[in-house]
Structure formats: C-alpha cells, structure tokens
Design a protein around this motif. Structure first.
Motif, PDB file in Angstrom:
ATOM      1  N   ASN A 191       0.831  -1.212   0.000  1.00  0.00           N
ATOM      2  CA  ASN A 191       0.000   0.000   0.000  1.00  0.00           C
ATOM      3  C   ASN A 191       0.865   1.261   0.000  1.00  0.00           C
ATOM      4  O   ASN A 191       0.469   2.303  -0.519  1.00  0.00           O
ATOM      5  CB  ASN A 191      -0.907  -0.027   1.234  1.00  0.00           C
ATOM      6  CG  ASN A 191      -1.948   1.061   1.220  1.00  0.00           C
ATOM      7  OD1 ASN A 191      -2.709   1.184   0.260  1.00  0.00           O
ATOM      8  ND2 ASN A 191      -1.965   1.875   2.262  1.00  0.00           N
ATOM      9  N   CYS A 192       2.061   1.158   0.588  1.00  0.00           N
ATOM     10  CA  CYS A 192       2.979   2.306   0.640  1.00  0.00           C
ATOM     11  C   CYS A 192       3.818   2.424  -0.636  1.00  0.00           C
ATOM     12  O   CYS A 192       4.117   3.535  -1.062  1.00  0.00           O
ATOM     13  CB  CYS A 192       3.941   2.162   1.821  1.00  0.00           C
ATOM     14  SG  CYS A 192       3.180   2.401   3.418  1.00  0.00           S
ATOM     15  N   ILE A 193       4.252   1.277  -1.189  1.00  0.00           N
ATOM     16  CA  ILE A 193       5.252   1.334  -2.258  1.00  0.00           C
ATOM     17  C   ILE A 193       4.737   0.792  -3.606  1.00  0.00           C
ATOM     18  O   ILE A 193       4.675   1.528  -4.593  1.00  0.00           O
ATOM     19  CB  ILE A 193       6.526   0.527  -1.875  1.00  0.00           C
ATOM     20  CG1 ILE A 193       7.043   0.934  -0.491  1.00  0.00           C
ATOM     21  CG2 ILE A 193       7.613   0.736  -2.922  1.00  0.00           C
ATOM     22  CD1 ILE A 193       8.230   0.113  -0.005  1.00  0.00           C
ATOM     23  N   ASP A 194       4.394  -0.482  -3.640  1.00  0.00           N
ATOM     24  CA  ASP A 194       4.088  -1.136  -4.926  1.00  0.00           C
ATOM     25  C   ASP A 194       2.965  -0.424  -5.675  1.00  0.00           C
ATOM     26  O   ASP A 194       2.991  -0.304  -6.902  1.00  0.00           O
ATOM     27  CB  ASP A 194       3.696  -2.607  -4.714  1.00  0.00           C
ATOM     28  CG  ASP A 194       4.770  -3.377  -3.951  1.00  0.00           C
ATOM     29  OD1 ASP A 194       5.171  -2.902  -2.873  1.00  0.00           O
ATOM     30  OD2 ASP A 194       5.209  -4.442  -4.420  1.00  0.00           O
ATOM     31  N   ARG A 195       1.985   0.039  -4.885  1.00  0.00           N
ATOM     32  CA  ARG A 195       0.831   0.696  -5.494  1.00  0.00           C
ATOM     33  C   ARG A 195       1.261   1.922  -6.308  1.00  0.00           C
ATOM     34  O   ARG A 195       0.713   2.206  -7.372  1.00  0.00           O
ATOM     35  CB  ARG A 195      -0.119   1.134  -4.376  1.00  0.00           C
ATOM     36  CG  ARG A 195      -1.553   1.321  -4.794  1.00  0.00           C
ATOM     37  CD  ARG A 195      -2.438   1.338  -3.567  1.00  0.00           C
ATOM     38  NE  ARG A 195      -2.076   2.435  -2.678  1.00  0.00           N
ATOM     39  CZ  ARG A 195      -2.704   3.602  -2.665  1.00  0.00           C
ATOM     40  NH1 ARG A 195      -3.698   3.837  -3.490  1.00  0.00           N
ATOM     41  NH2 ARG A 195      -2.338   4.548  -1.822  1.00  0.00           N
TER      42      ARG A 195
ATOM     43  N   ASP B 140       3.058   0.569  -9.483  1.00  0.00           N
ATOM     44  CA  ASP B 140       2.093  -0.026 -10.417  1.00  0.00           C
ATOM     45  C   ASP B 140       1.281   1.039 -11.143  1.00  0.00           C
ATOM     46  O   ASP B 140       0.810   0.819 -12.255  1.00  0.00           O
ATOM     47  CB  ASP B 140       1.138  -0.980  -9.675  1.00  0.00           C
ATOM     48  CG  ASP B 140       1.897  -2.169  -9.088  1.00  0.00           C
ATOM     49  OD1 ASP B 140       3.064  -2.379  -9.496  1.00  0.00           O
ATOM     50  OD2 ASP B 140       1.350  -2.869  -8.216  1.00  0.00           O
ATOM     51  N   SER B 141       1.106   2.195 -10.511  1.00  0.00           N
ATOM     52  CA  SER B 141       0.324   3.243 -11.180  1.00  0.00           C
ATOM     53  C   SER B 141       1.230   4.224 -11.938  1.00  0.00           C
ATOM     54  O   SER B 141       0.815   5.335 -12.274  1.00  0.00           O
ATOM     55  CB  SER B 141      -0.559   3.976 -10.172  1.00  0.00           C
ATOM     56  OG  SER B 141       0.250   4.574  -9.175  1.00  0.00           O
ATOM     57  N   GLY B 142       2.497   3.826 -12.147  1.00  0.00           N
ATOM     58  CA  GLY B 142       3.372   4.613 -13.007  1.00  0.00           C
ATOM     59  C   GLY B 142       4.135   5.733 -12.329  1.00  0.00           C
ATOM     60  O   GLY B 142       4.636   6.649 -12.981  1.00  0.00           O
ATOM     61  N   HIS B 143       4.248   5.690 -10.995  1.00  0.00           N
ATOM     62  CA  HIS B 143       4.912   6.790 -10.290  1.00  0.00           C
ATOM     63  C   HIS B 143       6.196   6.355  -9.582  1.00  0.00           C
ATOM     64  O   HIS B 143       6.648   7.019  -8.654  1.00  0.00           O
ATOM     65  CB  HIS B 143       3.943   7.410  -9.283  1.00  0.00           C
ATOM     66  CG  HIS B 143       2.698   7.934  -9.909  1.00  0.00           C
ATOM     67  ND1 HIS B 143       2.664   9.145 -10.553  1.00  0.00           N
ATOM     68  CD2 HIS B 143       1.468   7.396 -10.033  1.00  0.00           C
ATOM     69  CE1 HIS B 143       1.439   9.338 -11.032  1.00  0.00           C
ATOM     70  NE2 HIS B 143       0.690   8.297 -10.736  1.00  0.00           N
TER      71      HIS B 143
END
Ligand code: PRX
Length: 659
Positions: free
Chosen positions: A88-92, A95-98
C-alpha cells in the motif's frame, strides 16, 4: 490531572481557513463546514458504507466480507480481507506509473559543510525493502514473528519496518533514546529473536551508542539470535561472532524482489510500547487493514495532501513514537507526497536547522510538537527569519495541549499568519488523528483541537457515561470503534479491557480530561491517570518511581508532573532516603539519582526537580497524596482537604524544601 503549562495569554480569536491555503493547496478535500458536518454525520450513522468507500481507495489483495464487526471490546475491520501494508505504501505507486517519484527525502545531522541528503524514489524504496525482507527471511524471520528495531533516524529504519510488513513479520520499534533496561523489557515482552540496530546515532554532534546499548541489553536476553547492525557513525563496536551481522554484508547480496505476504486485515502489523499508569510499558497492538486505511486517510484529510502539486511533507517526530509510525511512514507514503526524515537534533549545528531544511526542501507541510515550538520561541525569531519559509501551506502540532502563546508564535512567525494550524489530538492507541481541524474548512481557536475526525464519535461524559453540558470538564470517550484503534495490549487482554473499556461501560476511555465548548470544540485538559506528558512524550510516573527506588539511597519515591516552560510538564520527584546510606548527599546525590534514572529508562525520564523528605504524605489507608504533591511541586497553596493526612507537619516541611 497532570499539569500542563499555564498560559498568561488569553486568546479567543477565531482563525478562518486562509486564502493562501485555498490558492496553493490544490483540490480541497473538505471545503466547507457543511461538507464536514454532513460527512461526519454520515460516518457515524453508517460506518459500514463510509469506511467501505474510504478503504476501496487503497491496496487490497482480496475484499472483505464485512466492514466492521463489533464485539465489545474487540473490533474487527475489513473482515476476511487480505492486503499488505508495504504494498500500500510502495508497490501501489509503482504499479500506477509513479515509481520514479521521490518517496523519502532524508537528511543526516552532520554538516561538513553541507548535510548529506538522500532521496529515495518508490522504486529505490522497493529495491531496498525487498533486499531487507529477503535478508530477514535468511535469518529465519517468519510471518507472525516480532522483529525489534532500535535505530536512529536513518532511511534503513523505515526500510526495516516496511520489510517486516512485506513478509508478515510485526515490528516493535524502540525509541533510540531508551536505555538498555527499557530495551530488555520490550524485547522480552515481544519475544523478539532479532534486533536491528545501528553502530550509533548522531545527536547534537555526539554519538548515541546504540549497538553498545543493545549489547548491554542482550546480556539479559538469551533468546536473541541475531543483531543486524547498520553502519552509520563508523564508531567502534564489538560484533559477537555468530550473533551479530553487518547490514551491508547481509543485505547487499540479496535479491531485489520479494513477494508480499497476503496478510489478513486483522493480522498484527506492529507493536509499539507506551506508558500506562501501572507497571511496565504496554505493547499496543495495531493490525494491518484498519491501521493502513485510517493513517492514510487521516493524513490525506488533515493535511489536505495532494500528489502532483509539488507538496513536500515534513514531520519532525522520531519514528520511535507513534507520530513517526503513522505520519512519517504508513500514512504519508500511500498519499504519494514525499516525506522528509531528519536524523538529528533541531539545534544542530545551529538553532535554525529545521528552517533551513524547510527552505531547502521547499516543505509545504510542517508537523511538530508544542514543546518544540516553545524551544524555537526561546531560541529567538532571528532563526526562522533567516530563511525563506514561503513554501509552507499547512502547519501541524501534536503531543500535548498547545498554549496560546506558542500557537500564535507558530502562526505568525512560521506561517506568516497565512497557514492553517491543525492541532491534532490522538494517541498511540488511536493509531491516527481522532480530533483535529481540517485545514480547508474548520475555523481554529488557539488551544483547541476543535472537532472529531470522520468516524470518531467523541464525547465528554461523567463516570456513568452521561454526556455533559458545554464547558463542563469530564472524561474524553469514543463511543464506537474506528479502523485505527488498538486491537489490544500484547499478551494481556484483561489489561486492555480494564484500561480502556471498564471505566465507562461500552465506551473507549482515552485517559484524558477534556471539555467541549458551546461551539462543540474540544479542549484537552490533561491526563487523568498517572501518566505525564513530558515534552510530548508519555511517561508513567510509576516507571520513574521504580527507577528511583532501584537506587541504594532511595527507600520510597513519588513522582508527579509540574509546570515546565519548555517541556510543558516537567518531572518532580519526592524521595525518602535510606538512613544508613553512606554515599553522596544533597546536590551530588540529586545528580546521581538523575543519572541513575537516565541509565534505567533514558534521558527523557530524568527528574527536573528532586526533593528529599523524611516521609511522603499519605492517606490513612496508605495511598500517596499525589494531588498534594503536585500542588507543592507547582508552588501552589493546596486547596485540597488534608484531613486524612497522616502527618500534618509533613506538609509544612515539604513546602519548605528539603528536610
Ligand atoms: O494526553 C493526550 C496527549 O498525548 C496523549 C497521547 O500520548 P501518546 O500516546 O504518546 O501519543 C502522542 C502522539 C499522538 C494523549 O492522551 N495529546 C496528544 N495530542 C494532543 C494531546 N493533548 C492535547 N492536544 C493534542 N493535540
């Protein structure tokens, strides 16, 4: 009730949300009082739909079957859902291009001549976190284990926490200012077999010997299998073969990928030890799903965080306390706004350090404690005035009631009279903000934390649970569960029930006295238990008393809070001495006792005043009359009925000073 600093300034002005804020913050999440009231009413009337909607913004591996299950005193949130707080802190964000955006801006304390700055993107953070997670696994750490972390404010501290979360191990962070006996208690209670530490930590140009403290603690902790050591200060340390490992030796060779464990929403995320009125510090349990949602959402709303608007968020807390857990790491990273982490002291090398950081990193948000603000005031206006603080949009405070002088100074000197101040009231137990202004809509009044956050059904009640009329002081309670609430005290469910849920049946009792004014604003009056709030840090008076009586000179000790110009509450100790003690006397003994408490607990617990007395004032049933001692420590004439005092003459003697 503990004694907060007394205020001379009567400040009743109301400060409306500013034009500056409106112009620079980006989208305003709660733009009007009507919107606040409607949303709050809905969050209380229908928590299921409210929190279900909020939670759907965050990372889930599989959905919940029910939003909340309430079986007093136990609550479950997002029942049956699977998630991972690290994802929730990192992968998300990746995954959304940031992934190439900055997640953490870290600044070291030494300036030679410029401070060391490290900027970690989400991708950097993922790589380091995965390596660390794999390293922990190689040491035998498994899902459900508790890893103890005792470090300075270095990026590896946040990385270690996130690595634990990734593999489903809980962390227990111990503040780096605590002494070896405090480490022993916490590691023992958590049954940790792994400790992560640093060779040392920089503090005002000095090195805090973290590894040495761990070694001293480990002499009493036979079950610790490994100590992982980050090299930071290059100080000489002893590495015990087989037990101690250098972080860089172990971690640099690990794989850059590590899958996230699918954690149940109610699996333990971390323990954080905090002081209570009795006995040893208690391990507050926070679980994965509810804490993750509550910290990210409160951070977003209270600070009105917006990604893609150049915001930079700077919280001066140490991650060793709940503020750092929730509002440096878990609540900020999911909002995709860079979080600034500072290693050292606010006056190193000079008293303008934090303002120089605000200016250099163009911080838009600054979050600190009233005790720090009072220190800034004392150091002088010339320090902030030397720096360009025009990037600031929102200011925050936390930890203790703020006196109006400090509020006004903060508003004028740091915020140029144009930044809203959010006075956020909460606790280790609440996980995140429970009463706070929202900067886009709630008018603020210096000294009041204003209105309950969404989902928080706060009230002021008497001992039987009846709500009190405006301006009557009573107990601060919360009448229904919220996602970030503690899920218990580690290893002691009875103590959990007794401490929070038994005093007023069916309600969470925060342990603070408070009142609500005609406007519905909350004013926190101070702790109602034997907890004192020293420089915004929570201490049990009994812990300090136990440390004092463990010294050969001391027979009995009573510790109370007293007003203190900078700390808010200082520590006053009344001590009876062993008649046969042959060592130091007077000031030399006071110094020795202060050092002894520092060695037993840490410098934060060192008494500000020690008074020797032949006896302590007690009731006929043998209870120490603390209220009387508080009056004496504050230099006040006591109004308390003293007819049950065992020895009337004692009172006069105590007032006079030492016997
Ligand atoms: O007494 C309240 C005070 O700090 C206590 C919680 O301490 P701790 O668990 O260490 O957490 C501190 C950081 C969240 C509370 O019971 N407190 C905290 N914030 C405020 C406050 N008192 C008044 N105003 C606040 N904003």
């Amino acid at each position: 009730m503990s004694q907060a600093i007394t205020s001379v300034l009567q400040e009743h002005r109301i400060f409306q949300p500013s034009e500056h804020f409106r112009r620079h913050i980006g989208p305003i999440h709660v733009p009007s009082m009507d919107a606040y009231r409607q949303t709050h009413a809905r969050s209380i009337a229908d928590p299921e739909s409210f929190w279900g909607e909020v939670a759907s913004e965050y990372h889930w591996i599989s959905p919940w079957s029910k939003v909340v299950e309430w079986n007093l005193p136990d609550a479950k949130w997002f029942v049956g859902a699977k998630t991972n707080a690290c994802a929730n802190c990192i992968d998300r964000q990746i995954d959304s291009g940031h992934g190439d955006e900055v997640a953490i801006i870290w600044e070291g304390e030494p300036c030679a001549p410029d401070p060391e700055v490290r900027r970690l993107t989400y991708r950097d953070l993922l790589r380091e976190t995965c390596r660390t997670a794999n390293a922990l696994k190689s040491l035998g750490v498994r899902r459900g284990d508790v890893v103890t972390i005792y470090m300075g404010m270095v990026p590896e501290l946040a990385i270690a926490m996130l690595a634990c979360a990734r593999i489903g191990a809980a962390h227990s962070v111990i503040f780096g200012g605590f002494a070896p006996p405090a480490i022993v208690d916490r590691v023992h209670d958590a049954k940790s077999r792994i400790i992560i530490t640093c060779d040392g930590a920089w503090r005002r140009g000095q090195i805090v010997p973290l590894k040495q403290n761990v070694d001293d603690a480990c002499a009493k902790l036979p079950d610790v299998e490994h100590v992982l050591v980050v090299r930071r200060t290059q100080s000489a340390v002893t590495m015990k073969p087989g037990r101690d490992l250098w972080w860089h030796d172990l971690i640099d060779s690990q794989s850059d990928t590590c899958p996230c464990e699918a954690m149940d929403a109610e699996d333990l995320l971390f323990l954080l030890y905090t002081s209570g009125s009795t006995g040893k510090p208690k391990g507050i349990r926070h679980t994965t799903g509810g804490y993750m949602v509550f910290t990210a959402y409160t951070a977003k709303m209270t600070f009105n965080l917006n990604p893609d608007r150049g915001q930079v968020y700077f919280c001066t807390a140490d991650i060793g306390w709940i503020t750092g857990h929730s509002y440096i790491v878990y609540g900020i990273l999911p909002n995709r706004v860079p979080t600034v982490m500072y290693e050292g002291a606010p006056n190193s090398p000079r008293e303008d350090r934090l303002w120089s950081m605000v200016a250099r990193h163009k911080a838009t948000h600054f979050y600190t404690a009233p005790t720090a603000i009072r220190a800034f005031m004392k150091w002088g206006d010339q320090h902030p005035k030397q720096h360009d603080l025009s990037s600031l949009i929102v200011l925050g405070t936390v930890g203790e009631p703020i006196n109006p002088e400090a509020w006004i100074w903060y508003h004028e000197m740091i915020g140029s009279s144009r930044c809203p101040i959010v006075d956020t009231m909460w606790q280790t137990e609440t996980g995140g903000h429970i009463i706070t202004p929202l900067p886009g809509c709630v008018p603020t009044v210096p000294g009041s934390c204003t209105l309950p956050f969404f989902g928080i059904d706060a009230a002021i009640v008497n001992e039987t649970g009846e709500e009190l009329e405006p301006n009557k002081g009573g107990l601060l309670v919360i009448r229904r569960p919220w996602p970030g609430m503690l899920r218990g005290i580690h290893g002691d469910s009875q103590r959990y029930f007794d401490t929070y849920w038994s005093r007023v049946p069916g309600m969470y009792v925060a342990g603070d006295g408070a009142r609500r004014d005609e406007r519905g604003y909350f004013w926190i009056m101070g702790r109602i238990d034997d907890v004192i709030n020293v420089s915004g840090h929570r201490l049990g008076t009994m812990e300090v008393e136990s440390a004092l009586v463990s010294h050969d000179a001391v027979v009995e000790a009573a510790v109370v809070g007293m007003p203190h110009e900078i700390k808010g509450t200082g520590i006053a100790a009344f001590v009876t001495l062993a008649p046969d003690f042959k060592g130091a006397t007077g000031d030399a003994l006071r110094r020795q006792l202060g050092e002894h408490v520092t060695r037993e607990i840490g410098a934060i617990a060192r008494p500000d005043m020690i008074r020797f007395t032949g006896a302590l004032p007690k009731t006929r049933s043998g209870k120490i009359m603390r209220r009387l001692l508080r009056d004496i420590a504050a230099g006040k004439e006591s109004t308390q009925d003293t007819t049950t005092l065992e020895d009337f003459s004692l009172l006069a003697k105590l007032r006079e000073g030492d016997e």
